[in-house]
Scaffold this motif. Structure first.
Motif, PDB file in Angstrom:
ATOM      1  N   HIS A  45       0.860  -1.187   0.000  1.00  0.00           N
ATOM      2  CA  HIS A  45       0.000   0.000   0.000  1.00  0.00           C
ATOM      3  C   HIS A  45       0.896   1.237   0.000  1.00  0.00           C
ATOM      4  O   HIS A  45       1.881   1.301   0.742  1.00  0.00           O
ATOM      5  CB  HIS A  45      -0.902  -0.007   1.234  1.00  0.00           C
ATOM      6  N   ALA A  99      -5.204  -0.350   3.978  1.00  0.00           N
ATOM      7  CA  ALA A  99      -4.258  -1.427   3.722  1.00  0.00           C
ATOM      8  C   ALA A  99      -4.623  -2.696   4.488  1.00  0.00           C
ATOM      9  O   ALA A  99      -4.100  -3.773   4.196  1.00  0.00           O
ATOM     10  CB  ALA A  99      -2.840  -0.986   4.101  1.00  0.00           C
ATOM     11  N   SER A 116     -10.047  -6.835  -1.416  1.00  0.00           N
ATOM     12  CA  SER A 116      -9.264  -5.781  -2.059  1.00  0.00           C
ATOM     13  C   SER A 116     -10.044  -5.243  -3.253  1.00  0.00           C
ATOM     14  O   SER A 116     -10.950  -5.896  -3.764  1.00  0.00           O
ATOM     15  CB  SER A 116      -7.903  -6.318  -2.528  1.00  0.00           C
TER      16      SER A 116
END
Length: 154
Positions: A45, A99, A116
């Motif tokens: 990230h 993240a 994600s």
């Protein structure tokens, strides 16, 4: 204005807000009882900060344990920073909420798992024109994921 309510995005925001509130309470009062956290986050990230040797060792994701020893916990609206001990070597980490992949408190069998954006994008497809359900989820289709905590049980 969007033509649909993005419940997934709203739910992720609420879950990240829950993590923020929990960490704010821990910062103020410490970890109560047997509570402790396993936090898995994306080391790639852009806003994640960690030592180069940790990023080299964990190039994709890393799970940290917040339990007996931690220091310098700071909680913001975007994420948190903390110093943890890695084999007698204290290291500072900055972890954005975006993240975080999983947040688990095995002491009470509580866990959150975040999809994600890539996984969400892969799942989104236009329904075929001859689809009688208009793209509605079939019984086999699951948007939510159940986190098994068996591996964390005592």
């Amino acid at each position: 204005m969007s033509s649909a309510i993005d419940y997934g995005k709203l739910m992720h925001g609420a879950m990240r807000g829950l993590i923020q509130k929990v960490l704010e309470n821990v910062k103020q009062d410490g970890l109560p009882g047997e509570h402790h956290f396993f936090i898995t986050f994306d080391t790639n990230h852009p806003d994640a900060e960690l030592a180069d040797w940790l990023r080299d060792r964990y190039p994709d994701e890393m799970t940290v344990v917040m339990q007996h020893w931690y220091d310098d916990l700071e909680v913001t609206d975007d994420g948190f920073s903390i110093t943890l001990n890695f084999g007698e070597s204290p290291e500072a980490l900055k972890i954005p909420y975006d993240a975080i992949k999983t947040f688990v408190d095995p002491s009470v069998e509580f866990g959150l798992r975040f999809e994600s954006q890539e996984e969400e994008d892969e799942e989104e497809t236009d329904p075929p024109e001859d689809d009688p359900d208009g793209g509605l989820p079939t019984p086999e289709h699951r948007d939510a994921e159940v986190v098994s905590l068996d591996r964390f049980r005592k």
